[in-house]
Write an enzyme that holds these catalytic residues in place. Structure first.
Site, PDB file in Angstrom:
ATOM      1  CD  GLU A 123      -3.392  -0.996   0.451  1.00 49.81           C
ATOM      2  OE1 GLU A 123      -2.982   0.372  -0.505  1.00 49.81           O
ATOM      3  OE2 GLU A 123      -4.270  -1.695  -0.263  1.00 49.81           O
ATOM      4  NE  ARG A 127      -3.526   2.652  -0.529  1.00 46.80           N
ATOM      5  CZ  ARG A 127      -4.981   2.543  -0.431  1.00 46.80           C
ATOM      6  NH1 ARG A 127      -5.386   3.942  -0.430  1.00 46.80           N
ATOM      7  NH2 ARG A 127      -5.278   1.751  -0.573  1.00 46.80           N
ATOM      8  CG  ASP A 250      -6.242  -6.766  -7.765  1.00 52.36           C
ATOM      9  OD1 ASP A 250      -5.587  -7.079  -7.196  1.00 52.36           O
ATOM     10  OD2 ASP A 250      -6.622  -6.056  -7.249  1.00 52.36           O
ATOM     11  CD  GLU A 379     -10.023  -0.724  -9.000  1.00 58.45           C
ATOM     12  OE1 GLU A 379     -10.599  -0.446  -8.023  1.00 58.45           O
ATOM     13  OE2 GLU A 379      -9.348  -1.529  -7.913  1.00 58.45           O
ATOM     14  CB  THR A 463      -1.521  -0.955  -9.205  1.00 51.18           C
ATOM     15  OG1 THR A 463      -3.286  -1.508  -9.765  1.00 51.18           O
ATOM     16  CG2 THR A 463      -1.441  -1.056  -8.050  1.00 51.18           C
TER      17      THR A 463
HETATM   18  C1  DMJ Z   1      -5.866   1.230  -4.974  1.00 51.04           C
HETATM   19  O1  DMJ Z   1      -5.634   1.050  -3.831  1.00 51.04           O
HETATM   20  C2  DMJ Z   1      -5.744   0.170  -5.898  1.00 51.04           C
HETATM   21  O2  DMJ Z   1      -6.027   0.131  -7.218  1.00 51.04           O
HETATM   22  C3  DMJ Z   1      -4.689  -1.313  -6.391  1.00 51.04           C
HETATM   23  O3  DMJ Z   1      -5.015  -2.199  -6.726  1.00 51.04           O
HETATM   24  C4  DMJ Z   1      -6.718  -2.417  -5.495  1.00 51.04           C
HETATM   25  N1  DMJ Z   1      -7.337  -1.709  -5.149  1.00 51.04           N
HETATM   26  C5  DMJ Z   1      -7.256   0.082  -5.011  1.00 51.04           C
HETATM   27  C6  DMJ Z   1      -8.310   0.605  -5.906  1.00 51.04           C
HETATM   28  O4  DMJ Z   1      -9.824  -0.106  -5.856  1.00 51.04           O
END
Ligand code: DMJ
Length: 473
Positions: A123, A127, A250, A379, A463
């Site tokens: 995370e 982020r 994912d 997403e 992501t």
């Molecule tokens: C985000 O932190 C990122 O997109 C991660 O890959 C999946 N979860 C959240 C958004 O849903």
């Protein structure tokens, strides 16, 4: 349900018949209509500002706003400015330069990583590290790169396991690690950020460690080429053999492909190409004309979903999908498989329409919601943006407008945006995760904004939707 000895190929075919029945019950409501992109662009920026002001008023200096109690939430004993760092590049893209510059100064003056706290490597990487690197590339601010290097260095001990697969948590001050049960998303969604850090600092260690973690994850795929949901990073043994495109797996797949594009890494390319073949063999429930990458004829609506299978046998274990899985049309489009991308996006939009906003888990065989929460996930918007970029089909603007209106209607509060406890009842819960600013608002904005806002083909989004440009040779 299916018999345990049935081969998965037959299963997929037989299964499609029942899928077709379910999906034909829905109508893809994407009527031809004019979309006022200018108005929508302004609305998205206005709502971003509304939520940002709520954060500033009630949660400034902390990680997240709690939009119902008008208070704040921190992930750890000390804040890491999750919301400001995640929001920063979106502000620049929205043309909020003065606000962005002030926020950037606040971040570079205030945020320090020498803290005695155990953080979740994945995370913090997607982020904070991703946010700092992207904002550095957008502004040229060297302080942001120095902060990224300091943070990346503090995260490096996660890779010191017997396998090279990263531990889940690391103490930013002591470098001690913990959390030996991890998952492919957490072991394999690091190379865009760590790799970029290497390219921008000239220090290969970050790339090398994250690449090894990705390769070690891939190496542990099953004989039929699938990965599971949980893995022990000390032994390298799977502790949960469920395979799917959802939570905990994912973005591992997303990064295999994006690693090959951003860095031109041929190992990543071949790992991706092998993986997508296995995904389409064992996880897809699909109709007949899905096998070609770019068919020119009309798409047969609603004939593609991706379910769950056991990684060793390939047997279907669940026919569920959900808000997280909706990243996959974007990945398919990025890979050039527009046929599957379009079909899957249609399926995801059907899921959205069942209750006027998408659930966390949806059973596409029964049509039932299995987990009704909606934590403001981006997403499906991300995939709408990609589909529009690749096809310029106005259908995706109409689709995005529908989602935007539903999103505002159900999630807005007087001080920001709130997660939904249930997409069925629309009851809200007291949380507003920072990816609202990094991703959800950004992808809505980019979908509607003028094409020159960001050169889509010149960036790779991490992501968390932080755009990274290949500025190195
Ligand atoms: C985000 O932190 C990122 O997109 C991660 O890959 C999946 N979860 C959240 C958004 O849903």
């Amino acid at each position: 349900m299916t018999s345990a000895s049935e081969p998965s190929g037959c299963l997929a075919l037989r299964f499609f018949a029942s899928v077709a029945l379910i999906v034909s019950a829905f109508v893809i409501a994407v009527p031809a209509q004019a979309v006022d992109r200018k108005l929508l662009t302004e609305q998205v920026k206005g709502e971003f500002t509304h939520a940002w002001n709520g954060y500033k008023k009630h949660a400034w200096g902390n990680d997240d706003l709690k939009p119902l109690s008008k208070s704040f939430h921190n992930w750890y004993a000390e804040p890491l400015l999750m919301t400001p760092v995640d929001a920063l590049d979106t502000m620049y893209l929205m043309g909020m330069k003065a606000e962005a510059d002030a926020t950037r100064k606040y971040i570079t003056d205030t945020l320090k990583f020498d803290k005695d706290i155990y953080v979740q490597n994945f995370e913090i990487t997607i982020r904070i590290l991703g946010g700092l690197l992207s904002a550095h590339q957008l502004t040229g601010d060297k302080k942001l790169l120095a902060m990224a290097e300091d943070l990346g260095t503090r995260l490096l001990p996660v890779f010191d396991s017997p396998t090279g697969l990263p531990y889940k948590n690391v103490n930013l001050k002591t470098g001690k690690t913990r959390g030996e049960i991890s998952n492919p998303a957490e072991t394999g969604t690091l190379i865009i950020e760590f790799g970029t850090l290497s390219k921008l600092t000239g220090k290969p260690i970050f790339y090398d460690k994250a690449k090894r973690a990705l390769v070690e994850t891939y190496k542990r795929r099953s004989p039929i080429g699938l990965v599971g949901t949980r893995i022990n990073v000390e032994t390298g043994q799977w502790t949960n053999t469920g395979s799917h495109l959802s939570a905990e797996i994912d973005s591992y797949y997303e990064y295999l492909l994006k690693c090959s594009i951003l860095f031109g890494d041929t190992d990543c390319r071949s790992m991706w190409e092998d993986s997508i073949t296995k995904i389409n063999t064992y996880l897809a429930d699909e109709g007949e004309n899905m096998s070609k990458k770019n068919v020119s004829g009309p798409i047969v609506i609603g004939e593609l979903w991706y379910g769950h299978a056991d990684m060793n046998t390939g047997m279907r274990t669940a026919t569920t999908t959900g808000a997280l899985d909706a990243f996959f049309p974007a990945v398919l489009a990025l890979d050039g498989d527009l046929n599957r991308a379009r079909a899957l996006q249609d399926s995801m939009f059907k899921m959205w329409q069942v209750h006027g906003i998408e659930p966390e888990v949806y059973n596409y065989k029964t049509g039932k919601v299995e987990h009704a929460g909606y934590p403001l996930r981006p997403e499906i918007v991300e995939s709408t943006y990609y589909l529009y970029q690749y096809t310029k089909d106005p259908k995706y603007l109409v689709m995005g407008k529908r989602m935007w209106e539903d999103f505002v209607k159900h999630c807005r509060t007087d001080t920001g945006y709130a997660h939904l406890k249930s997409v069925v009842t629309k009851e809200k819960s007291d949380a507003m995760q920072s990816f609202l600013f990094a991703e959800t608002f950004k992808y809505f904005y980019l979908l509607f904004a003028p094409e020159n806002t960001l050169d889509f083909k010149m960036v790779v989004f991490n992501t968390e939707a932080h755009p990274i440009r290949r500025t190195w040779k």
